[in-house]
Design a protein around this motif. Structure first.
Motif, PDB file in Angstrom:
ATOM      1  N   SER A  51       3.857   4.526  14.288  1.00  0.00           N
ATOM      2  CA  SER A  51       3.600   3.858  13.011  1.00  0.00           C
ATOM      3  C   SER A  51       2.111   3.546  12.919  1.00  0.00           C
ATOM      4  O   SER A  51       1.381   3.665  13.900  1.00  0.00           O
ATOM      5  N   TYR A  52       1.692   3.163  11.722  1.00  0.00           N
ATOM      6  CA  TYR A  52       0.298   2.780  11.497  1.00  0.00           C
ATOM      7  C   TYR A  52       0.253   1.294  11.169  1.00  0.00           C
ATOM      8  O   TYR A  52       1.241   0.725  10.702  1.00  0.00           O
ATOM      9  N   PRO A  53      -0.895   0.646  11.385  1.00  0.00           N
ATOM     10  CA  PRO A  53      -1.003  -0.773  11.039  1.00  0.00           C
ATOM     11  C   PRO A  53      -0.742  -0.995   9.544  1.00  0.00           C
ATOM     12  O   PRO A  53      -1.138  -0.187   8.707  1.00  0.00           O
ATOM     13  N   ALA A  54      -0.074  -2.091   9.234  1.00  0.00           N
ATOM     14  CA  ALA A  54       0.215  -2.432   7.841  1.00  0.00           C
ATOM     15  C   ALA A  54      -1.075  -2.788   7.107  1.00  0.00           C
ATOM     16  O   ALA A  54      -1.999  -3.368   7.691  1.00  0.00           O
ATOM     17  N   SER A  73       4.647   6.555   2.151  1.00  0.00           N
ATOM     18  CA  SER A  73       3.876   7.708   2.616  1.00  0.00           C
ATOM     19  C   SER A  73       2.384   7.548   2.330  1.00  0.00           C
ATOM     20  O   SER A  73       1.553   8.134   3.017  1.00  0.00           O
ATOM     21  N   ALA A  74       2.036   6.741   1.323  1.00  0.00           N
ATOM     22  CA  ALA A  74       0.619   6.505   1.016  1.00  0.00           C
ATOM     23  C   ALA A  74      -0.093   5.867   2.207  1.00  0.00           C
ATOM     24  O   ALA A  74      -1.260   6.163   2.467  1.00  0.00           O
ATOM     25  N   LEU A  75       0.616   5.006   2.936  1.00  0.00           N
ATOM     26  CA  LEU A  75       0.019   4.353   4.104  1.00  0.00           C
ATOM     27  C   LEU A  75      -0.306   5.378   5.180  1.00  0.00           C
ATOM     28  O   LEU A  75      -1.422   5.405   5.705  1.00  0.00           O
ATOM     29  N   ALA A  76       0.654   6.250   5.503  1.00  0.00           N
ATOM     30  CA  ALA A  76       0.421   7.265   6.532  1.00  0.00           C
ATOM     31  C   ALA A  76      -0.674   8.241   6.124  1.00  0.00           C
ATOM     32  O   ALA A  76      -1.546   8.588   6.929  1.00  0.00           O
ATOM     33  N   VAL A  77      -0.652   8.686   4.887  1.00  0.00           N
ATOM     34  CA  VAL A  77      -1.663   9.639   4.411  1.00  0.00           C
ATOM     35  C   VAL A  77      -3.050   9.011   4.469  1.00  0.00           C
ATOM     36  O   VAL A  77      -4.012   9.632   4.939  1.00  0.00           O
TER      37      VAL A  77
END
Length: 171
Positions: A17-20, A27-31
């Protein structure tokens, strides 16, 4: 004569996962994180990494940080225990060296989180234009949005995220 090494490959795993980031979800967060990480040397969530290096007996400074674990193997031999070099890297023997480990630790600095937010919001703004429309104007407020200016290739610069990331850039 200066000794050098060549990084032949760098294989970086995908984190769980990525930091919030406030205001960025799905998906916008990961991209957004993937694009930001392409431009910086720092990782804020753990993932595996492998470098294959052709060494001439010099210091290898990992191009990603922070390195949380590391093993070095020379050719098909047993693991190699390197000395720490003057730049904080690892003194490698001559030959083909495989370096495996883990990079990434948090928390992410507020400025990096803001860069992710700006990048994601900028890309999201471009997706609000209807298909086939490349310009929208409102005469009363004199506001104009051009879809051709909202492109992923220019988003890092146009969103202001690139300016925020200067201290974290790859070397």
């Amino acid at each position: 004569m200066r000794k050098e090494q060549a990084i032949l490959t760098q294989l970086e795993g995908i984190p769980e996962s990525y930091p919030a980031v406030e205001g960025v979800t799905g998906s916008a967060l990961a991209v957004a994180w993937q694009r930001i990480e392409y431009h910086i040397a720092f990782r804020y969530t753990p993932r595996s990494v492998e470098w294959r290096v052709l060494s001439t007996g010099c210091e290898f400074v990992p191009p990603l940080a922070p390195v949380t674990s590391l093993t070095i193997q020379v050719g098909d031999d047993a693991p190699y225990a390197p000395e720490t070099g003057p730049l904080g890297g690892y003194i490698l023997p001559c030959g083909l060296v495989t370096i495996t480990g883990s990079v990434g630790a948090g928390p992410a600095p507020a400025v990096v989180l803001e860069a992710v937010r700006r990048y994601a919001k900028y890309i999201e703004a471009g997706s609000r234009l209807p298909v086939g429309v490349n310009r929208f104007s409102s005469g009363s407020a004199d506001v104009s949005i051009r879809g051709d200016q909202i492109s992923p290739s220019m988003a890092m610069a146009n969103s202001g995220a690139g300016d925020l990331l200067r201290p974290y850039r790859r070397v």
